[in-house]
Write an enzyme that holds these catalytic residues in place. Sequence first.
Site, PDB file in Angstrom:
ATOM      1  N   LYS A 142    -134.854   6.232  24.055  1.00 21.78           N
ATOM      2  CA  LYS A 142    -134.274   5.192  23.053  1.00 21.78           C
ATOM      3  C   LYS A 142    -135.600   4.771  22.167  1.00 21.78           C
ATOM      4  O   LYS A 142    -135.367   4.263  21.156  1.00 21.78           O
ATOM      5  CB  LYS A 142    -133.831   3.902  23.749  1.00 21.78           C
ATOM      6  CG  LYS A 142    -132.705   4.024  24.820  1.00 21.78           C
ATOM      7  CD  LYS A 142    -131.651   5.022  24.232  1.00 21.78           C
ATOM      8  CE  LYS A 142    -130.580   5.720  24.995  1.00 21.78           C
ATOM      9  NZ  LYS A 142    -129.830   6.556  24.493  1.00 21.78           N
ATOM     10  N   GLU A 146    -137.567  -5.952  22.145  1.00 22.56           N
ATOM     11  CA  GLU A 146    -136.895  -6.161  21.043  1.00 22.56           C
ATOM     12  C   GLU A 146    -136.677  -7.477  20.822  1.00 22.56           C
ATOM     13  O   GLU A 146    -136.585  -8.259  22.013  1.00 22.56           O
ATOM     14  CB  GLU A 146    -135.708  -5.423  20.901  1.00 22.56           C
ATOM     15  CG  GLU A 146    -135.577  -3.880  20.619  1.00 22.56           C
ATOM     16  CD  GLU A 146    -134.353  -3.431  20.487  1.00 22.56           C
ATOM     17  OE1 GLU A 146    -133.260  -3.862  20.831  1.00 22.56           O
ATOM     18  OE2 GLU A 146    -134.182  -2.125  20.300  1.00 22.56           O
ATOM     19  N   ARG A 194    -122.130  12.256  21.821  1.00 19.88           N
ATOM     20  CA  ARG A 194    -121.033  12.554  22.578  1.00 19.88           C
ATOM     21  C   ARG A 194    -119.734  12.313  21.970  1.00 19.88           C
ATOM     22  O   ARG A 194    -119.929  11.180  21.084  1.00 19.88           O
ATOM     23  CB  ARG A 194    -120.898  12.133  23.885  1.00 19.88           C
ATOM     24  CG  ARG A 194    -121.087  10.587  24.016  1.00 19.88           C
ATOM     25  CD  ARG A 194    -120.575   9.774  25.402  1.00 19.88           C
ATOM     26  NE  ARG A 194    -120.572   8.525  25.209  1.00 19.88           N
ATOM     27  CZ  ARG A 194    -121.378   7.533  25.146  1.00 19.88           C
ATOM     28  NH1 ARG A 194    -122.486   8.069  25.176  1.00 19.88           N
ATOM     29  NH2 ARG A 194    -121.028   6.340  24.967  1.00 19.88           N
TER      30      ARG A 194
END
Length: 445
Positions: free
Chosen positions: A116, A198, A289
């Site tokens: 990530k 974050e 996906r």
Amino acid sequence: MLTKLLIANRGEIALRILRACKELDIPTVAVYSEADRDLMHVKMADESICIGPANSNESYMNIPAIISAMELSGADGVHPGYGFLAENADFAEQVEKSGFQFAGPSSEIIQTMGNKISAKKLAKKIGLPIVPGSEGPIGSNPKEEAKAIGYPIIIKAASGGGGRGMRIVNSESDLEESINLTQTEAESAFGDPTLYMEKFFTAPKHIEVQVLADRFGNVLHLGERDCSLQRRHQKVIEEAPALGISDETKENIFNKCIEACKEINYESAGTFEFLYDNEKFYFIEMNTRIQVEHPVTESITGLDLVKLQLRIARGEELKIKQKDIEINGHAIECRINAEHPETFIPSPGKVLDYHAPGGIGVRIDSHLYNGYIVPPHYDSLIAKLIVRANDREDARVRLIRALEEMVVSGIDTNLEMHIELLSDKNFISGDFDINYLETKLKNLN
Ligand code: MV4
């Protein structure tokens, strides 16, 4: 080439992929675990191979067993569906190295998006707005970093995603302990202790953008989906389009997603996940996906995403242009699970009676049939019910009508919960964020 496709999944998505193959006239190979001999798509596939015991680590996650099944059956392509090996870069790499086609992007892209931190770095570099944060692993002075971002912050595992390996921190006094705990969890869950931080958005919507790209640089966006209604990171109801976002704001983010795909030579279907807060989008992750909720997008665009994934995988060029894609009406999907209505504990067992709803604008993606035994080993999704209508209110009423028509007896389901949720005044008005469903369910119990 793609002359025979192995479906490396189970349940409704395996059947979904099989249906796309039938329409493309691609012969199919089903693989199944010992607990899944009676799956609907196994009966319908041209060939089927047992790949191991019920435990998915030894069957649906077993890379050598799946590659061997491809060799044995002569399959030259594989569709991984969602979950299991769908975003496993090692699997994609082994498929590539064997000279087979993978219905997804390159293993390199899967690897980058799987981390990530690297995904966010790439997203920033290619012009997407990202959530403010550490923009790399947490450094040697986390207190300074957190202070600069401003509390509350959220600590996330670089190898996590989809809600695993995260911790919210409200004040400096909790920071050190939270980092230590999350690090330990990340190491044991993902074998990677790397963390980033974050700014924590307390009440955003979860909006995602669907893209489709071929290997010739043609990239399309298929609009957005609102996936805010979730419980414990499992989406419950999804819809498209999202309510309350101006066309201008949407167009702007769609174009950025398209540019991003071009920049990285993205191929296949993909989803950019954003938090939407105070009229702005913030990139959090990219999924490489096909997603569970892809049918809402199919319903309003008329496109078959799985068929397009397969066409792209066999090297065809996208024939449709962006200007040909029209968003038509409104679609809502509910995920029907075999679970106890109050405790949400999975409720496997024998389906005594199954009746699928029908009528105009109704689609059901389900592998259920009368007498089917839902095994206890896998996730509890037994059906997706998707409706489309000309506007959101008509879709909502239609979905309630279809839910009332549906029969699943012998096992517990969340059918009733869906009917209640769709009648909820905040659902009706569109006034909900990612916290709404859990808060509502708490107040019911
Ligand atoms: C967030 C967030 C708020 N702020 N990141 C959850 C799934 C994964 N894809 C990322 N997730 C979130 N990331 C920032 N900077 C909120 C979520 C989130 C969430 C967080 C805690 C508890 C429940 C949640 C449900 C949906 C999304």
